[in-house]
Design a protein around this motif. Structure first.
Motif, PDB file in Angstrom:
ATOM      1  N   VAL A 158       0.830  -1.192   0.000  1.00 23.27           N
ATOM      2  CA  VAL A 158       0.000   0.000   0.000  1.00 23.27           C
ATOM      3  C   VAL A 158       0.872   1.253   0.000  1.00 23.27           C
ATOM      4  O   VAL A 158       1.975   1.260   0.556  1.00 23.27           O
ATOM      5  N   SER A 159       0.383   2.304  -0.649  1.00 24.72           N
ATOM      6  CA  SER A 159       1.066   3.600  -0.662  1.00 24.72           C
ATOM      7  C   SER A 159       0.143   4.658  -0.083  1.00 24.72           C
ATOM      8  O   SER A 159      -1.081   4.497  -0.089  1.00 24.72           O
ATOM      9  N   PHE A 160       0.724   5.729   0.421  1.00 29.36           N
ATOM     10  CA  PHE A 160      -0.100   6.834   0.904  1.00 29.36           C
ATOM     11  C   PHE A 160      -0.836   7.440  -0.286  1.00 29.36           C
ATOM     12  O   PHE A 160      -0.239   7.640  -1.351  1.00 29.36           O
ATOM     13  N   PRO A 161      -2.137   7.727  -0.145  1.00 25.74           N
ATOM     14  CA  PRO A 161      -2.904   8.284  -1.267  1.00 25.74           C
ATOM     15  C   PRO A 161      -2.231   9.510  -1.878  1.00 25.74           C
ATOM     16  O   PRO A 161      -1.851  10.449  -1.182  1.00 25.74           O
ATOM     17  N   GLY A 162      -2.074   9.460  -3.191  1.00 30.34           N
ATOM     18  CA  GLY A 162      -1.428  10.559  -3.902  1.00 30.34           C
ATOM     19  C   GLY A 162       0.037  10.327  -4.193  1.00 30.34           C
ATOM     20  O   GLY A 162       0.606  10.962  -5.082  1.00 30.34           O
ATOM     21  N   ASP A 163       0.657   9.424  -3.461  1.00 30.99           N
ATOM     22  CA  ASP A 163       2.062   9.080  -3.714  1.00 30.99           C
ATOM     23  C   ASP A 163       2.153   8.102  -4.882  1.00 30.99           C
ATOM     24  O   ASP A 163       1.231   7.307  -5.101  1.00 30.99           O
TER      25      ASP A 163
END
Length: 208
Positions: A15-20
């Motif tokens: 998972v990635s931070f939203p927007g990254d």
């Protein structure tokens, strides 16, 4: 002596931070396909997985990750159990013994969501008064077990700005699921990327 690796594995599925930018790892050469060697291409954010935020992440002309003092990124750390907290605030911290620890890592319920492929929006974060308290105590490194120390959808990012403006390094994405509260030695070394606002890091705890 026991070495505890509290670093997340970087993979295409994580998972990635939203927007990254999402992680992309692909082989450009592969010995299994007849190439002389195997070589991979990596595409990822400077704030991927277990990573370090340098002051330059939010502070104009702040220190970049390649200029951080290495002596602050190793030494003694206090791991604080905050499993029952919805948010870590000054009142909670005032009941904990921080002592002269220069680094503090927070273990929360976030750790159980680190390996999910879906982003967990209700993660436990640090309040502004907690950040101010840690600065008052002389803490130089603050870590937490999710991809941000700030509450989700923050507009002004006061926690990041308060800590980083005082050159307190932030470590995010720590895997503390199987770590007990207590004192450890630690090493948290980011990739040495020139002029960058942050970088993935390999972080270990050492239990004597």
């Amino acid at each position: 002596m026991r070495i505890i690796d509290v670093t997340l594995e970087i993979s295409n599925e994580m998972v990635s931070f939203p927007g990254d930018p999402r992680v992309e790892i692909a082989k450009v050469l592969d010995i299994k396909k007849g190439d002389i060697a195997t070589v991979s291409k990596l595409m990822l954010s400077s704030h991927t997985a277990t990573h370090i935020d340098a002051p330059a992440h939010f502070i104009k002309d702040g220190l970049t990750v390649d200029r951080l003092l290495l002596e602050n990124l190793m030494g003694k750390v206090k791991v604080i159990d905050a499993i029952d907290e919805d948010r870590i605030n000054r009142e909670f911290l005032s009941k904990k013994e921080i002592g002269d620890a220069k680094a503090v890592f927070f273990k929360t319920r976030n750790s159980q969501y680190l390996h999910s492929k879906s982003f967990y929006h209700s993660y436990v974060s640090l309040s502004l008064d907690a950040a101010e308290y840690l600065i008052e105590k002389g803490v130089k490194v603050v870590g937490i077990d999710y991809l941000s120390i700030e509450e989700y959808a923050s507009v002004d990012y006061p926690v990041h700005k308060t800590l980083l403006s005082r050159e307190v390094v932030i470590v995010e994405g720590l895997n503390l699921l199987n770590v007990s509260e207590g004192e450890y030695s630690f090493v948290a070394l980011p990739l040495k990327i020139k002029g960058c606002d942050g970088a993935p890091a390999r972080v270990v705890l050492i239990e004597e």
